[in-house]
Design an enzyme around this catalytic site. Structure first.
Site, PDB file in Angstrom:
ATOM      1  N   TRP A 286       2.696   2.641   0.241  1.00 39.70           N
ATOM      2  CA  TRP A 286       2.400   3.276   1.528  1.00 39.70           C
ATOM      3  C   TRP A 286       3.438   4.387   1.753  1.00 39.70           C
ATOM      4  O   TRP A 286       4.652   4.130   1.631  1.00 39.70           O
ATOM      5  CB  TRP A 286       2.505   2.210   2.615  1.00 39.70           C
ATOM      6  CG  TRP A 286       2.235   2.685   4.010  1.00 39.70           C
ATOM      7  CD1 TRP A 286       1.228   3.506   4.417  1.00 39.70           C
ATOM      8  CD2 TRP A 286       2.986   2.330   5.187  1.00 39.70           C
ATOM      9  NE1 TRP A 286       1.304   3.681   5.784  1.00 39.70           N
ATOM     10  CE2 TRP A 286       2.377   2.975   6.278  1.00 39.70           C
ATOM     11  CE3 TRP A 286       4.111   1.536   5.422  1.00 39.70           C
ATOM     12  CZ2 TRP A 286       2.847   2.856   7.579  1.00 39.70           C
ATOM     13  CZ3 TRP A 286       4.575   1.420   6.716  1.00 39.70           C
ATOM     14  CH2 TRP A 286       3.954   2.069   7.780  1.00 39.70           C
TER      15      TRP A 286
ATOM     16  N   ASP B 197       4.735  -7.253   2.672  1.00 46.16           N
ATOM     17  CA  ASP B 197       4.107  -6.439   3.706  1.00 46.16           C
ATOM     18  C   ASP B 197       2.623  -6.815   3.727  1.00 46.16           C
ATOM     19  O   ASP B 197       1.895  -6.566   2.765  1.00 46.16           O
ATOM     20  CB  ASP B 197       4.286  -4.945   3.380  1.00 46.16           C
ATOM     21  CG  ASP B 197       3.825  -4.057   4.531  1.00 46.16           C
ATOM     22  OD1 ASP B 197       3.199  -4.565   5.487  1.00 46.16           O
ATOM     23  OD2 ASP B 197       4.093  -2.837   4.469  1.00 46.16           O
TER      24      ASP B 197
ATOM     25  N   ALA C 136      -0.611  -6.148   5.593  1.00 49.98           N
ATOM     26  CA  ALA C 136      -1.262  -5.289   6.593  1.00 49.98           C
ATOM     27  C   ALA C 136      -2.781  -5.388   6.567  1.00 49.98           C
ATOM     28  O   ALA C 136      -3.444  -4.801   7.423  1.00 49.98           O
ATOM     29  CB  ALA C 136      -0.831  -3.835   6.370  1.00 49.98           C
TER      30      ALA C 136
ATOM     31  N   LYS D  30      -5.576  -3.665  11.301  1.00 50.27           N
ATOM     32  CA  LYS D  30      -6.854  -3.526  10.590  1.00 50.27           C
ATOM     33  C   LYS D  30      -7.732  -4.754  10.769  1.00 50.27           C
ATOM     34  O   LYS D  30      -8.918  -4.635  11.028  1.00 50.27           O
ATOM     35  CB  LYS D  30      -6.628  -3.300   9.092  1.00 50.27           C
ATOM     36  CG  LYS D  30      -5.368  -2.552   8.725  1.00 50.27           C
ATOM     37  CD  LYS D  30      -5.433  -1.070   8.933  1.00 50.27           C
ATOM     38  CE  LYS D  30      -4.032  -0.528   9.007  1.00 50.27           C
ATOM     39  NZ  LYS D  30      -3.782   0.790   8.605  1.00 50.27           N
TER      40      LYS D  30
END
Ligand code: LMR
Length: 392
Positions: A127, A208, A210, A243
């Site tokens: 990212w 992470d 997400a 999301k």
């Protein structure tokens, strides 16, 4: 005094959002920023979210401050969603943060407090905001190999060779699922091998998370995290609800640590202290929506069904694009798109072609070829494939 301020380096994702918004062309296609879009190109508020919000408006009788960690109900449901009981709650400390971005930043700050000379290992493709967040916390970053660009597969040998150099007290940043930007995730065996390697080295994984629920499903997507959590003494986690709950602008995230039980309270106190020094209390509304949904069986059922429909649509878009590119180009070069998971894939296109796609066809993807697969629909899949064929 501000004449000395440097011009900040533009963020590629935000700059692309602005360029897309400023483009007056009717048929322009946004495959840049990672937001889910339905077949009509909308990013709708999920029905379960609407219902939870209605319930909150009806029943909430105070907006007074809570603790620096935020709403305990949100932290409890997120612990269950992420860890699925893989470790006892006595090992877990967590605080709410404004989105997953702030969670990454707070975890970096925590690492700096404990060990300012720690090295953070980050996958070579990642990212775009990871490096700035790590740098902002004053930490050193090193890259490990991740993707074989042409085949679109994991560079397993490169990854394990590079992470074999991680030492005690180093931190290894891993995407829990739906690797952003490659769409290539570690397989079960890779997580197990990695756990052994980190355990031997005394390095700490930092997950992470997400996109839980948008890869293979809610539990499968957390499999790697749960495996590491059950095996290793210390894990760091940054999670986002942008999301999977569609709560992007409400900024819902959390920073979590898993440690031996004796260290849990000091972790919690440090995380709370870091919140106090940056924004004090985390935003409440979005987290309350999440806990309202996850604590209500009917709402949870509806949310899971909506999320699963989103996941399936992205999988379908991937299959459709791989097929359309095969037809348009007469090659299987892009077949990997169908096998990858999550919202993104990297198309190995030269920068000049990416520019032409934008200039001549109004198709916006990131400069490294990252495409938001969740931004496509039946019409735009064909438009993209033909435009790629025309700009070769
Ligand atoms: C993305 O990667 O496009 C999203 O995670 C949005 C962001 O904050 O960068």
């Amino acid at each position: 005094m501000f004449e000395t301020l440097p011009k900040p380096r533009p963020d590629g994702i935000i700059a692309l959002m602005q360029a897309y918004a400023a483009d007056p062309r009717m048929g322009k296609i946004d495959l840049g920023v990672g937001v889910y879009r339905d077949a009509a190109g909308r990013t709708p508020v999920m029905q379960a979210v609407k219902q939870a919000e209605a319930h909150i408006i009806e029943t909430q009788n105070s907006k007074s401050y809570l603790s620096l960690a935020g709403d305990s109900a949100f932290l409890e449901v997120m612990e269950r969603l992420l860890l699925g009981g893989a470790v006892p709650s006595g090992r877990v400390a967590a605080v709410g943060t404004p989105g997953g971005t702030a969670a990454v930043r707070q975890i970096c700050e925590l690492i700096r407090l404990a060990r300012p000379d720690a090295v953070i290992w980050v996958s070579a493709q990642t990212w775009p905001n990871h490096a700035p967040l790590i740098a902002a916390a004053g930490l050193e970053m090193r890259q490990y190999r991740y993707l074989e660009a042409e085949s679109g597969a994991l560079d397993r040998a490169g990854l394990f060779a590079d992470l074999g150099q991680a030492g005690a007290g180093d931190v290894v940043l891993l995407h829990g699922c739906c690797h952003n930007p490659t769409g290539v995730d570690l397989a079960e065996g890779d997580w197990a091998e990695l756990a052994g390697m980190l355990e031997r080295a005394g390095a700490v994984p930092f997950i992470d998370m997400a996109y839980q629920g948008l890869g293979e499903g809610l539990d499968a997507d957390a499999g790697g995290l749960r495996h590491l959590a059950a095996r290793l003494p210390e894990i760091l986690v940054a999670a986002s609800c942008s999301k999977n709950f569609g709560l992007y602008r409400d900024r819902v995230g959390l920073a979590m640590t898993i440690t031996p039980e004796a260290r849990r309270d000091i972790m919690a106190a440090n995380l709370a202290g870091l919140n106090r020094k940056s924004f004090a209390f985390p935003p409440d509304h979005g987290g309350r929506v999440v806990s309202t949904i996850l604590n209500d069986p009917a709402l949870r059922h509806n949310w899971q069904a909506e999320l699963e429909a989103m996941r399936r649509r992205v999988v379908q878009n991937r299959a459709d694009l791989a097929r359309a590119l095969r037809a348009a180009l007469g090659t299987d070069r892009f077949g990997f798109i169908a096998a990858q998971r999550g919202m993104f894939s990297l198309l190995p296109l030269p920068g000049t072609q990416i520019e032409r796609l934008r200039a001549d066809h109004g198709i916006y993807m990131l400069g490294d070829g990252r495409v938001n697969m969740a931004g496509l629909n039946d019409q735009t899949v064909a438009v993209l494939a033909e435009a790629i064929a025309k700009t070769v």
